[in-house]
Motif scaffolding. Sequence first.
Motif, PDB file in Angstrom:
ATOM      1  N   HIS A 163       0.826  -1.209   0.000  1.00 12.46           N
ATOM      2  CA  HIS A 163       0.000   0.000   0.000  1.00 12.46           C
ATOM      3  C   HIS A 163       0.862   1.261   0.000  1.00 12.46           C
ATOM      4  N   LEU A 164       1.974   1.246   0.704  1.00 10.50           N
ATOM      5  CA  LEU A 164       2.880   2.403   0.670  1.00 10.50           C
ATOM      6  C   LEU A 164       3.400   2.636  -0.739  1.00 10.50           C
ATOM      7  N   ARG A 165       3.767   1.580  -1.425  1.00 13.61           N
ATOM      8  CA  ARG A 165       4.260   1.709  -2.808  1.00 13.61           C
ATOM      9  C   ARG A 165       3.178   2.255  -3.732  1.00 13.61           C
ATOM     10  N   GLU A 166       1.953   1.756  -3.581  1.00 12.73           N
ATOM     11  CA  GLU A 166       0.854   2.217  -4.429  1.00 12.73           C
ATOM     12  C   GLU A 166       0.520   3.684  -4.146  1.00 12.73           C
ATOM     13  N   LEU A 167       0.502   4.064  -2.887  1.00 12.06           N
ATOM     14  CA  LEU A 167       0.233   5.461  -2.539  1.00 12.06           C
ATOM     15  C   LEU A 167       1.333   6.381  -3.066  1.00 12.06           C
ATOM     16  N   GLU A 168       2.570   5.903  -3.032  1.00 16.25           N
ATOM     17  CA  GLU A 168       3.679   6.689  -3.577  1.00 16.25           C
ATOM     18  C   GLU A 168       3.560   6.796  -5.098  1.00 16.25           C
ATOM     19  N   LYS A 169       3.221   5.695  -5.744  1.00 19.06           N
ATOM     20  CA  LYS A 169       3.060   5.701  -7.204  1.00 19.06           C
ATOM     21  C   LYS A 169       1.951   6.648  -7.639  1.00 19.06           C
ATOM     22  N   ASP A 170       0.888   6.728  -6.848  1.00 13.13           N
ATOM     23  CA  ASP A 170      -0.230   7.622  -7.154  1.00 13.13           C
ATOM     24  C   ASP A 170       0.046   9.067  -6.754  1.00 13.13           C
ATOM     25  N   GLY A 171       1.193   9.311  -6.133  1.00 10.90           N
ATOM     26  CA  GLY A 171       1.585  10.672  -5.791  1.00 10.90           C
ATOM     27  C   GLY A 171       0.932  11.216  -4.528  1.00 10.90           C
ATOM     28  N   LEU A 172       0.401  10.332  -3.678  1.00  7.72           N
ATOM     29  CA  LEU A 172      -0.272  10.788  -2.466  1.00  7.72           C
ATOM     30  C   LEU A 172       0.676  10.870  -1.270  1.00  7.72           C
ATOM     31  N   ILE A 173       1.749  10.090  -1.307  1.00  7.32           N
ATOM     32  CA  ILE A 173       2.763  10.173  -0.254  1.00  7.32           C
ATOM     33  C   ILE A 173       4.133  10.289  -0.893  1.00  7.32           C
ATOM     34  N   GLN A 174       5.087  10.743  -0.095  1.00  6.46           N
ATOM     35  CA  GLN A 174       6.479  10.832  -0.534  1.00  6.46           C
ATOM     36  C   GLN A 174       7.325   9.938   0.360  1.00  6.46           C
ATOM     37  N   ARG A 175       8.256   9.268  -0.257  1.00  9.01           N
ATOM     38  CA  ARG A 175       9.197   8.405   0.465  1.00  9.01           C
ATOM     39  C   ARG A 175      10.543   9.103   0.456  1.00  9.01           C
ATOM     40  N   HIS A 176      11.104   9.286   1.629  1.00  7.28           N
ATOM     41  CA  HIS A 176      12.409   9.944   1.729  1.00  7.28           C
ATOM     42  C   HIS A 176      13.411   8.962   2.313  1.00  7.28           C
ATOM     43  N   ASP A 177      14.390   8.575   1.477  1.00 12.03           N
ATOM     44  CA  ASP A 177      15.447   7.666   1.900  1.00 12.03           C
ATOM     45  C   ASP A 177      16.655   8.506   2.288  1.00 12.03           C
TER      46      ASP A 177
END
Length: 128
Positions: free
Chosen positions: A75-89
């Motif tokens: 779900h995190l990957r899908e939300l990131e792909k849809d542009g709703l969340i950002q992942r910061h490494d």
Amino acid sequence: MNETITHLKVPVEDKDRLACLGPDGTAAHVIRTMKMVQGCWKLPILFRLYAAPSLRHAELKRDLSGVSQKMLTQHLRELEKDGLIQRHDFEEKRRHVEYRLSDQGQNLMGVCLAMRDFSVKHSATPKF
């Protein structure tokens, strides 16, 4: 048996129907948005990230009791792909990744809160 076709008798022009029901119509956009948040854990993830500015994967897993590692990651990957969340490494030797709502995710939360308010008010209305 003769079936009555009432939808053809409604005085609405075809261009007006396409504005609502066509491939780029209003319904298509609402359906697209609903598919972005479809899934058992997507809304809880979004609301949790709305409450906290940024969270690590382990914090989300702890806060969302019952979610499996696989479903949270998916779900995190899908939300990131849809542009709703950002992942910061942070690219540190010890893995450090944080998630936060994107600007689009913040905008969507306004809609979700309005839907919550509607639900609260709607459930209090008498049923006839």
